[in-house]
Design a protein around this motif. Structure first.
Motif, PDB file in Angstrom:
ATOM      1  N   GLY A 179       0.780  -1.541  -0.424  1.00  0.00           N
ATOM      2  CA  GLY A 179      -0.069  -0.006  -0.531  1.00  0.00           C
ATOM      3  C   GLY A 179       1.075   1.293  -0.188  1.00  0.00           C
ATOM      4  N   ALA A 180       2.375   1.496   0.043  1.00  0.00           N
ATOM      5  CA  ALA A 180       3.318   2.545   0.126  1.00  0.00           C
ATOM      6  C   ALA A 180       3.787   2.223  -1.025  1.00  0.00           C
ATOM      7  N   THR A 181       4.370   3.262  -2.211  1.00  0.00           N
ATOM      8  CA  THR A 181       4.245   3.979  -2.740  1.00  0.00           C
ATOM      9  C   THR A 181       6.335   3.358  -2.861  1.00  0.00           C
ATOM     10  N   THR A 182       6.863   2.955  -3.549  1.00  0.00           N
ATOM     11  CA  THR A 182       8.312   3.789  -3.092  1.00  0.00           C
ATOM     12  C   THR A 182       8.976   4.758  -3.766  1.00  0.00           C
ATOM     13  N   ASN A 276      -1.202  12.792   0.310  1.00  0.00           N
ATOM     14  CA  ASN A 276      -2.033  12.544  -1.451  1.00  0.00           C
ATOM     15  C   ASN A 276      -1.441  11.398  -1.581  1.00  0.00           C
ATOM     16  N   MET A 277      -1.857  10.461  -2.617  1.00  0.00           N
ATOM     17  CA  MET A 277      -1.229   9.512  -2.906  1.00  0.00           C
ATOM     18  C   MET A 277      -0.156  10.708  -4.641  1.00  0.00           C
ATOM     19  N   ARG A 278       1.204  10.033  -4.519  1.00  0.00           N
ATOM     20  CA  ARG A 278       1.467  10.461  -5.906  1.00  0.00           C
ATOM     21  C   ARG A 278       2.851   9.396  -6.516  1.00  0.00           C
ATOM     22  N   THR A 279       2.744   9.639  -8.066  1.00  0.00           N
ATOM     23  CA  THR A 279       2.901   8.261  -8.616  1.00  0.00           C
ATOM     24  C   THR A 279       4.206   9.436  -9.807  1.00  0.00           C
ATOM     25  N   LEU A 280       4.736   8.755 -10.320  1.00  0.00           N
ATOM     26  CA  LEU A 280       5.398   8.937 -12.086  1.00  0.00           C
ATOM     27  C   LEU A 280       4.495   9.186 -12.655  1.00  0.00           C
ATOM     28  N   PRO A 281       4.196   9.666 -13.841  1.00  0.00           N
ATOM     29  CA  PRO A 281       3.678   8.785 -14.837  1.00  0.00           C
ATOM     30  C   PRO A 281       3.622   7.716 -15.651  1.00  0.00           C
ATOM     31  N   GLY A 282       2.777   6.994 -15.303  1.00  0.00           N
ATOM     32  CA  GLY A 282       2.344   5.481 -15.996  1.00  0.00           C
ATOM     33  C   GLY A 282       2.687   4.944 -14.712  1.00  0.00           C
ATOM     34  N   ALA A 283       1.932   4.731 -13.748  1.00  0.00           N
ATOM     35  CA  ALA A 283       2.919   4.330 -12.659  1.00  0.00           C
ATOM     36  C   ALA A 283       1.879   3.962 -11.904  1.00  0.00           C
ATOM     37  N   PRO A 284       1.662   3.127 -11.009  1.00  0.00           N
ATOM     38  CA  PRO A 284       0.470   2.881 -10.510  1.00  0.00           C
ATOM     39  C   PRO A 284       0.122   3.665  -8.847  1.00  0.00           C
ATOM     40  N   ALA A 285      -0.815   4.097  -8.296  1.00  0.00           N
ATOM     41  CA  ALA A 285      -1.120   4.703  -6.834  1.00  0.00           C
ATOM     42  C   ALA A 285      -0.196   4.590  -6.060  1.00  0.00           C
ATOM     43  N   GLY A 286      -0.263   5.214  -4.850  1.00  0.00           N
ATOM     44  CA  GLY A 286       0.548   4.466  -3.831  1.00  0.00           C
ATOM     45  C   GLY A 286       0.432   5.409  -2.616  1.00  0.00           C
ATOM     46  N   SER A 287       0.196   5.126  -1.679  1.00  0.00           N
ATOM     47  CA  SER A 287       0.392   6.304  -0.811  1.00  0.00           C
ATOM     48  C   SER A 287       2.026   6.926  -0.786  1.00  0.00           C
ATOM     49  N   LEU A 288       2.373   7.550  -0.220  1.00  0.00           N
ATOM     50  CA  LEU A 288       3.279   8.164   0.408  1.00  0.00           C
ATOM     51  C   LEU A 288       3.300   8.275   1.581  1.00  0.00           C
ATOM     52  N   ALA A 289       4.081   7.359   2.098  1.00  0.00           N
ATOM     53  CA  ALA A 289       4.227   7.118   4.256  1.00  0.00           C
ATOM     54  C   ALA A 289       4.567   8.103   4.947  1.00  0.00           C
ATOM     55  N   GLY A 290       6.248   8.698   4.204  1.00  0.00           N
ATOM     56  CA  GLY A 290       6.574   9.993   4.488  1.00  0.00           C
ATOM     57  C   GLY A 290       7.530   9.782   5.105  1.00  0.00           C
ATOM     58  N   ASP A 291       7.505   8.852   6.329  1.00  0.00           N
ATOM     59  CA  ASP A 291       8.529   8.615   7.724  1.00  0.00           C
ATOM     60  C   ASP A 291       9.338   7.235   7.419  1.00  0.00           C
ATOM     61  N   GLY A 292       9.053   6.339   6.148  1.00  0.00           N
ATOM     62  CA  GLY A 292       9.808   5.146   6.317  1.00  0.00           C
ATOM     63  C   GLY A 292      11.458   5.307   6.795  1.00  0.00           C
ATOM     64  N   CYS A 293      12.111   4.752   6.731  1.00  0.00           N
ATOM     65  CA  CYS A 293      13.810   4.628   7.303  1.00  0.00           C
ATOM     66  C   CYS A 293      14.158   3.393   7.051  1.00  0.00           C
ATOM     67  N   CYS A 294      15.520   3.239   6.550  1.00  0.00           N
ATOM     68  CA  CYS A 294      17.033   4.131   6.606  1.00  0.00           C
ATOM     69  C   CYS A 294      17.803   2.623   5.915  1.00  0.00           C
TER      70      CYS A 294
END
Length: 294
Positions: A179-182, A276-294
């Motif tokens: 569920g999280a984008t990379t 919000n959801m963030r993707t590159l063009p053509g990529a599937p959507a995923g949530s930006l968790a924003g705090d992953g580490c490291c």
């Protein structure tokens, strides 16, 4: 109480805490059953010094992994107005008397409107420290510096690093979480050898996914010691899949140095954007968790 990402609920005050810790004896930031964690120690100390019957949960800018240090960590907690009014002028000193010696709170203050330690952050800056001294690591620094037993070419590592800066899908350098984008924006990745021979990687991004910093460092070290050419980390990135040759280096060389936030009047907008959801063009959507580490 459910958290409002843009501020405390009615009757509560959002409080910002600036802190640091030595990660050696912690099982990371996030509290766990029967494991010692930074969050667990801080929440316990807050409950004790405010004489509260309940635990007030902390939200942090970067949930560091087991063994990772922090010099410029930021967290927030929502306290009842009466608790804050009674304790705010004594809270810092009382926490100093209650907390263990490997975690310190340096500042406690009412947060500006819209502040969220996690979602309002616009960047996190980490440093990874390594030495290629053939004699090993200074014993006084052994808990914060990795020893690499091959000579390292800093120029080659910087050439490789330059190919990774920018917005990319860092799936090849991350441990995936459902569920999280990379997708991340890597704002800086650079290496510098100090006069003491310690080589420091500065890694700054809008956010990091799990194992990202230590995987990037592992790839750079392979370039620096001549096992791979400077194009290799970029090829791994483009392939978009974990490469068994990319090692996740040990955590003790890594320190969260600083977290950046926008001007106060932009905090709420940034917090909403990060959710919000963030993707590159053509990529599937995923949530930006924003705090992953490291």
């Amino acid at each position: 109480m459910s958290e409002d990402i843009e501020g405390a609920a009615p009757g509560f005050v959002r409080v910002r805490l600036d802190l640091s810790y030595d990660g050696k004896d912690f099982s990371g930031w996030a509290k766990q059953t029967e494991r010692r964690t930074v969050q667990g120690e801080l929440e316990s100390a807050l409950r004790t010094v405010t004489r509260s019957p309940r635990t007030y949960e902390l939200t942090v800018a970067g949930r560091t992994d087991s063994g990772v240090h922090a010099r410029g960590q930021v967290a927030h907690v929502d306290l009842p107005e009466d608790v804050w009014a009674e304790h705010h002028d004594k809270l810092l000193r009382r926490l100093a008397g209650r907390l263990p010696h490997d975690v310190r709170v340096w500042k406690v203050a009412e947060a500006p409107a819209g502040f969220n330690a996690r979602f309002a952050a616009v960047w996190r800056r980490y440093a990874y420290r390594v030495t290629d001294n053939p004699g090993g690591v200074d014993p006084l620094l052994r808990g914060h510096v990795l020893w690499h037993d091959w000579p390292l070419d800093v120029d080659a590592m910087n050439r490789a690093a330059a190919r990774l800066v920018g917005e990319h899908d860092f799936a090849a350098y991350c441990k995936r979480r459902e569920g999280a984008t990379t997708i991340r924006t890597l704002q800086q990745l650079s290496w510098e050898r100090g006069a003491d021979g310690i080589i420091t990687a500065t890694v700054r991004a809008d956010a990091f996914c799990h194992n990202m910093v230590r995987s990037l460092v592992g790839a750079m070290l392979f370039v620096g010691d001549g096992h791979r050419d400077a194009d290799w980390p970029g090829k791994v990135l483009a392939a978009g899949e974990r490469d068994s040759a990319v090692h996740v280096v040990r955590p003790h060389g890594l320190t969260l140095e600083e977290v950046g936030y926008p001007a106060d009047d932009l905090l709420a907008a940034r917090a909403r954007q990060a959710r919000n959801m963030r993707t590159l063009p053509g990529a599937p959507a995923g949530s930006l968790a924003g705090d992953g580490c490291c």
